[in-house]
Design a protein around this motif. Sequence first.
Motif, PDB file in Angstrom:
ATOM      1  N   GLU A 287      30.053  46.157  45.339  1.00  0.00           N
ATOM      2  CA  GLU A 287      29.543  45.068  44.511  1.00  0.00           C
ATOM      3  C   GLU A 287      30.325  43.801  44.814  1.00  0.00           C
ATOM      4  O   GLU A 287      31.559  43.817  44.901  1.00  0.00           O
ATOM      5  N   CYS A 288      29.605  42.717  44.978  1.00  0.00           N
ATOM      6  CA  CYS A 288      30.239  41.409  45.178  1.00  0.00           C
ATOM      7  C   CYS A 288      29.332  40.386  44.519  1.00  0.00           C
ATOM      8  O   CYS A 288      28.230  40.129  44.996  1.00  0.00           O
ATOM      9  N   SER A 289      29.773  39.827  43.399  1.00  0.00           N
ATOM     10  CA  SER A 289      28.912  38.914  42.664  1.00  0.00           C
ATOM     11  C   SER A 289      29.737  37.920  41.867  1.00  0.00           C
ATOM     12  O   SER A 289      30.910  38.152  41.571  1.00  0.00           O
ATOM     13  N   LEU A 290      29.101  36.811  41.542  1.00  0.00           N
ATOM     14  CA  LEU A 290      29.690  35.813  40.656  1.00  0.00           C
ATOM     15  C   LEU A 290      29.170  36.056  39.248  1.00  0.00           C
ATOM     16  O   LEU A 290      27.964  36.285  39.057  1.00  0.00           O
ATOM     17  N   LEU A 291      30.067  35.999  38.254  1.00  0.00           N
ATOM     18  CA  LEU A 291      29.707  36.247  36.866  1.00  0.00           C
ATOM     19  C   LEU A 291      30.035  35.032  36.017  1.00  0.00           C
ATOM     20  O   LEU A 291      31.054  34.372  36.233  1.00  0.00           O
ATOM     21  N   ASN A 292      29.178  34.749  35.022  1.00  0.00           N
ATOM     22  CA  ASN A 292      29.463  33.656  34.106  1.00  0.00           C
ATOM     23  C   ASN A 292      30.306  34.156  32.932  1.00  0.00           C
ATOM     24  O   ASN A 292      30.740  35.329  32.923  1.00  0.00           O
ATOM     25  N   ASP A 293      30.516  33.297  31.936  1.00  0.00           N
ATOM     26  CA  ASP A 293      31.388  33.678  30.823  1.00  0.00           C
ATOM     27  C   ASP A 293      30.766  34.743  29.922  1.00  0.00           C
ATOM     28  O   ASP A 293      31.436  35.275  29.030  1.00  0.00           O
ATOM     29  N   LYS A 294      29.474  35.056  30.144  1.00  0.00           N
ATOM     30  CA  LYS A 294      28.824  36.134  29.395  1.00  0.00           C
ATOM     31  C   LYS A 294      28.757  37.422  30.216  1.00  0.00           C
ATOM     32  O   LYS A 294      28.044  38.358  29.872  1.00  0.00           O
ATOM     33  N   ASN A 295      29.480  37.426  31.328  1.00  0.00           N
ATOM     34  CA  ASN A 295      29.528  38.572  32.229  1.00  0.00           C
ATOM     35  C   ASN A 295      28.175  38.857  32.884  1.00  0.00           C
ATOM     36  O   ASN A 295      27.879  39.982  33.266  1.00  0.00           O
ATOM     37  N   GLU A 296      27.359  37.801  33.024  1.00  0.00           N
ATOM     38  CA  GLU A 296      26.064  37.916  33.685  1.00  0.00           C
ATOM     39  C   GLU A 296      26.172  37.378  35.111  1.00  0.00           C
ATOM     40  O   GLU A 296      26.914  36.438  35.366  1.00  0.00           O
TER      41      GLU A 296
END
Length: 424
Positions: A287-296
């Motif tokens: 897994e390699c992803s960017l997450l926002n402050d809501k963990n989305e």
Amino acid sequence: MSNIDHSKKDIISFKNVSKKYQLYKKKSDRLKEAIHPFGKPYHKDFWALKDINLGLKKGEILGIVGKNGAGKSTLLKLISGVLFPTTGEIKVQGKVSALLEVGSGMNSQFTGQENVYFLGNILGYNHDQMEVLENDIRSFAELGEYYFQPVKTYSSGMRSRLGFAISTAIDPDILILDEILSVGDASFRKRAFLRMKKLLDKDSTVIFVSHSAQSIIQICSRAILLDKGQIIDQGKPIDIIRKYTVLIKDSYKETSKEVEIPEETFEELHGKDDNTVELQDGLNILECSLLNDKNEKANILETGKRYSLCLIYKMDSNLFDLFLGANITNNKNIYCSNMHMKNQNISIQHAEEGKTYKVMMNFDCNFLPGDYYLSLGGVARLQPQAEPKKILAIYDRIIFKVVNSHSTSRGLVFLNYKISYETI
């Protein structure tokens, strides 16, 4: 994403299609050529497209990428019937709705409401049919009282929203969009993506041109790369975007000598082998992803907000003193910043074979609007006392867009500055 029946005939078919333009240095040369007694040519032939072979099934969403002048807009105009090919054969089956540029087809003197009925009539809908669709169009466009004002008073974003709302409300068999999402804000883009997905559920075919790499990856089932009027590759969007990125970077290197990448940081992550496309030695990225402050998961970032890079990987072998990091460049190959475990003296002393690890890198997005590319890198020892070795190098693993609706700042970096003054 809709299921595509590959057994069906193509809804769009190009066979050996080429398009030639005649270019004149001066307007008067066209007249001179027309009346010259011996037919002397005053023009140069320019082939905008050459030997294009392309098939598109019902329900597909095709992304088209390429540098400026590659032939993207010409290809769309041929599909929509605005232009005709010089050679070759084009077959298009179904109702086509084309939004080739901001406000295309609109009468600037008409109000937004009048343009709804005007464009609807052009697309084959009568007044009663457009009355049924009007509330949906008005709601999506979000023009407020401007809906009743002349379109000439609209901003490019307002024209974009209205044009997109009309084109997608009629449930076309084929929807053609040329950079129409580039002028909208983040909210409009998100709603537009959802709208296009609904069209796909109804088996509409979408052809989408954009310089936004992430938009192509997010919504397209297939992509083609155009260069100098020819299709040089087609396939999965992520693969085509990677090749497009290389094409852009190579082109930029040819025209500019000002780009310099700090050697120490670049080599630390990737080594000196510029031909390395992908290296995963001893570990497997799950897994390699960017997450926002809501963990989305997020591919559209906002300036000034906080995000995280999430890496989950499984060890294929034992590694020691494992350091992982990421480099970020922009679409002009300018090195922007990096995040690296070594910078904070953090390492996994013994990454054990068979175990799965999760690394989170939290950061403030201080980039200003633009397209950015995140590459992964890592070094480790194969044995406790061995020399460090490059074990990970994946270029442009994440392509993300930064938007900023709250500031008029320009450039690369948001300084988050404060200004004060006093009388002395």
